[in-house]
Design a protein around this motif. Structure first.
Motif, PDB file in Angstrom:
ATOM      1  N   THR A   1      -2.990  -0.067 -10.430  1.00  0.00           N
ATOM      2  CA  THR A   1      -3.630  -0.567  -9.214  1.00  0.00           C
ATOM      3  C   THR A   1      -3.515   0.416  -8.057  1.00  0.00           C
ATOM      4  O   THR A   1      -4.505   0.692  -7.364  1.00  0.00           O
ATOM      5  CB  THR A   1      -3.024  -1.928  -8.811  1.00  0.00           C
ATOM      6  OG1 THR A   1      -3.140  -2.814  -9.923  1.00  0.00           O
ATOM      7  CG2 THR A   1      -3.716  -2.507  -7.606  1.00  0.00           C
ATOM      8  N   SER A   2      -2.341   0.977  -7.834  1.00  0.00           N
ATOM      9  CA  SER A   2      -2.147   1.918  -6.726  1.00  0.00           C
ATOM     10  C   SER A   2      -2.949   3.197  -6.935  1.00  0.00           C
ATOM     11  O   SER A   2      -3.482   3.765  -5.987  1.00  0.00           O
ATOM     12  CB  SER A   2      -0.667   2.260  -6.574  1.00  0.00           C
ATOM     13  OG  SER A   2       0.065   1.119  -6.234  1.00  0.00           O
ATOM     14  N   LEU A   3      -3.008   3.653  -8.163  1.00  0.00           N
ATOM     15  CA  LEU A   3      -3.781   4.856  -8.462  1.00  0.00           C
ATOM     16  C   LEU A   3      -5.273   4.609  -8.226  1.00  0.00           C
ATOM     17  O   LEU A   3      -5.961   5.435  -7.615  1.00  0.00           O
ATOM     18  CB  LEU A   3      -3.530   5.297  -9.903  1.00  0.00           C
ATOM     19  CG  LEU A   3      -2.123   5.853 -10.139  1.00  0.00           C
ATOM     20  CD1 LEU A   3      -1.748   5.762 -11.596  1.00  0.00           C
ATOM     21  CD2 LEU A   3      -2.036   7.273  -9.632  1.00  0.00           C
ATOM     22  N   LYS A   4      -5.769   3.492  -8.693  1.00  0.00           N
ATOM     23  CA  LYS A   4      -7.174   3.151  -8.471  1.00  0.00           C
ATOM     24  C   LYS A   4      -7.477   3.059  -6.985  1.00  0.00           C
ATOM     25  O   LYS A   4      -8.493   3.565  -6.514  1.00  0.00           O
ATOM     26  CB  LYS A   4      -7.516   1.827  -9.156  1.00  0.00           C
ATOM     27  CG  LYS A   4      -7.487   1.892 -10.668  1.00  0.00           C
ATOM     28  CD  LYS A   4      -7.687   0.501 -11.263  1.00  0.00           C
ATOM     29  CE  LYS A   4      -7.448   0.486 -12.750  1.00  0.00           C
ATOM     30  NZ  LYS A   4      -7.488  -0.876 -13.303  1.00  0.00           N
ATOM     31  N   ALA A   5      -6.568   2.429  -6.227  1.00  0.00           N
ATOM     32  CA  ALA A   5      -6.777   2.282  -4.785  1.00  0.00           C
ATOM     33  C   ALA A   5      -6.800   3.630  -4.079  1.00  0.00           C
ATOM     34  O   ALA A   5      -7.474   3.789  -3.058  1.00  0.00           O
ATOM     35  CB  ALA A   5      -5.691   1.395  -4.189  1.00  0.00           C
ATOM     36  N   ALA A   6      -6.086   4.605  -4.615  1.00  0.00           N
ATOM     37  CA  ALA A   6      -6.046   5.939  -4.025  1.00  0.00           C
ATOM     38  C   ALA A   6      -7.187   6.819  -4.525  1.00  0.00           C
ATOM     39  O   ALA A   6      -7.265   7.991  -4.173  1.00  0.00           O
ATOM     40  CB  ALA A   6      -4.704   6.600  -4.322  1.00  0.00           C
TER      41      ALA A   6
ATOM     42  N   TYR B   1       0.489   8.488  -3.399  1.00  0.00           N
ATOM     43  CA  TYR B   1      -0.388   9.237  -4.309  1.00  0.00           C
ATOM     44  C   TYR B   1      -1.405  10.057  -3.527  1.00  0.00           C
ATOM     45  O   TYR B   1      -1.696  11.210  -3.865  1.00  0.00           O
ATOM     46  CB  TYR B   1      -1.101   8.289  -5.282  1.00  0.00           C
ATOM     47  CG  TYR B   1      -0.229   7.837  -6.432  1.00  0.00           C
ATOM     48  CD1 TYR B   1       0.303   8.745  -7.331  1.00  0.00           C
ATOM     49  CD2 TYR B   1       0.051   6.493  -6.628  1.00  0.00           C
ATOM     50  CE1 TYR B   1       1.102   8.335  -8.391  1.00  0.00           C
ATOM     51  CE2 TYR B   1       0.843   6.066  -7.684  1.00  0.00           C
ATOM     52  CZ  TYR B   1       1.366   6.999  -8.561  1.00  0.00           C
ATOM     53  OH  TYR B   1       2.152   6.582  -9.608  1.00  0.00           O
TER      54      TYR B   1
ATOM     55  N   CYS C   1       2.578   2.807  -2.425  1.00  0.00           N
ATOM     56  CA  CYS C   1       2.339   3.672  -3.593  1.00  0.00           C
ATOM     57  C   CYS C   1       1.015   4.419  -3.453  1.00  0.00           C
ATOM     58  O   CYS C   1       0.949   5.624  -3.692  1.00  0.00           O
ATOM     59  CB  CYS C   1       2.341   2.855  -4.881  1.00  0.00           C
ATOM     60  SG  CYS C   1       3.976   2.516  -5.525  1.00  0.00           S
ATOM     61  N   SER C   2      -0.033   3.707  -3.056  1.00  0.00           N
ATOM     62  CA  SER C   2      -1.332   4.359  -2.888  1.00  0.00           C
ATOM     63  C   SER C   2      -1.252   5.456  -1.841  1.00  0.00           C
ATOM     64  O   SER C   2      -1.815   6.546  -2.006  1.00  0.00           O
ATOM     65  CB  SER C   2      -2.387   3.330  -2.473  1.00  0.00           C
ATOM     66  OG  SER C   2      -2.550   2.367  -3.479  1.00  0.00           O
TER      67      SER C   2
ATOM     68  N   ASN D   1       0.796  -1.237   0.000  1.00  0.00           N
ATOM     69  CA  ASN D   1       0.000   0.000   0.000  1.00  0.00           C
ATOM     70  C   ASN D   1       0.828   1.287   0.000  1.00  0.00           C
ATOM     71  O   ASN D   1       0.273   2.371   0.082  1.00  0.00           O
ATOM     72  CB  ASN D   1      -0.986   0.028   1.171  1.00  0.00           C
ATOM     73  CG  ASN D   1      -1.942  -1.126   1.133  1.00  0.00           C
ATOM     74  OD1 ASN D   1      -2.404  -1.531   0.067  1.00  0.00           O
ATOM     75  ND2 ASN D   1      -2.235  -1.690   2.285  1.00  0.00           N
TER      76      ASN D   1
END
Length: 133
Positions: A90-95, A64, A60-61, A58
């Motif tokens: 994936t990290s961008l979507k999670a954020a 961001y 990266c999320s 987590n």
């Protein structure tokens, strides 16, 4: 536990050198800064230029999200970034970021340019992302 802390550009670039997938450190440039593409640089937008982690879950999320909070705190209204079109985001979507389009990756060099450029980045297509409003 992970947490966000201030760092110097030299420390950030050393970390990028060790952990980033396809970019090398960029001396003299912030990790979050003005957009690279001039037509996007409207005075209200910043761009995440690099994100690299050691693989902590987590991270990266979290980075961001922190970048967006800092961007808003400075009075900017938009934060964007780009990924290679082969990366899932994936990290961008999670954020909470959203995919807003694609760009046709290419060279920054132009014939007869006053400042010829040597490409050191991937030339494939990119996906453009925007932080949640």
């Amino acid at each position: 536990m992970i947490k966000i802390v201030p760092t110097t550009l030299a420390e950030a670039n050393a970390f990028i050198e060790q952990h980033h997938r396809h970019h090398k450190p960029v001396p003299g440039v912030a990790i979050v800064g003005r957009p690279v593409a001039r037509f996007v640089d409207d005075g209200w937008t910043l761009e995440v230029n690099r994100v690299a982690t050691d693989g902590t879950k987590n991270a990266c999320s979290m980075l961001y999200g922190a970048a967006w909070r800092a961007t808003k705190a400075l009075g900017y209204t938009k934060l964007i970034t780009y990924t290679l079109n082969t990366e899932p985001g994936t990290s961008l979507k999670a954020a909470g970021w959203r995919l807003i389009g694609s760009t046709g990756g290419d060279t920054w060099n132009r014939p007869n340019a006053s400042r010829p450029r040597v490409d050191t980045h991937p030339l494939q297509g990119k996906l453009k992302w925007e932080a949640p409003q």
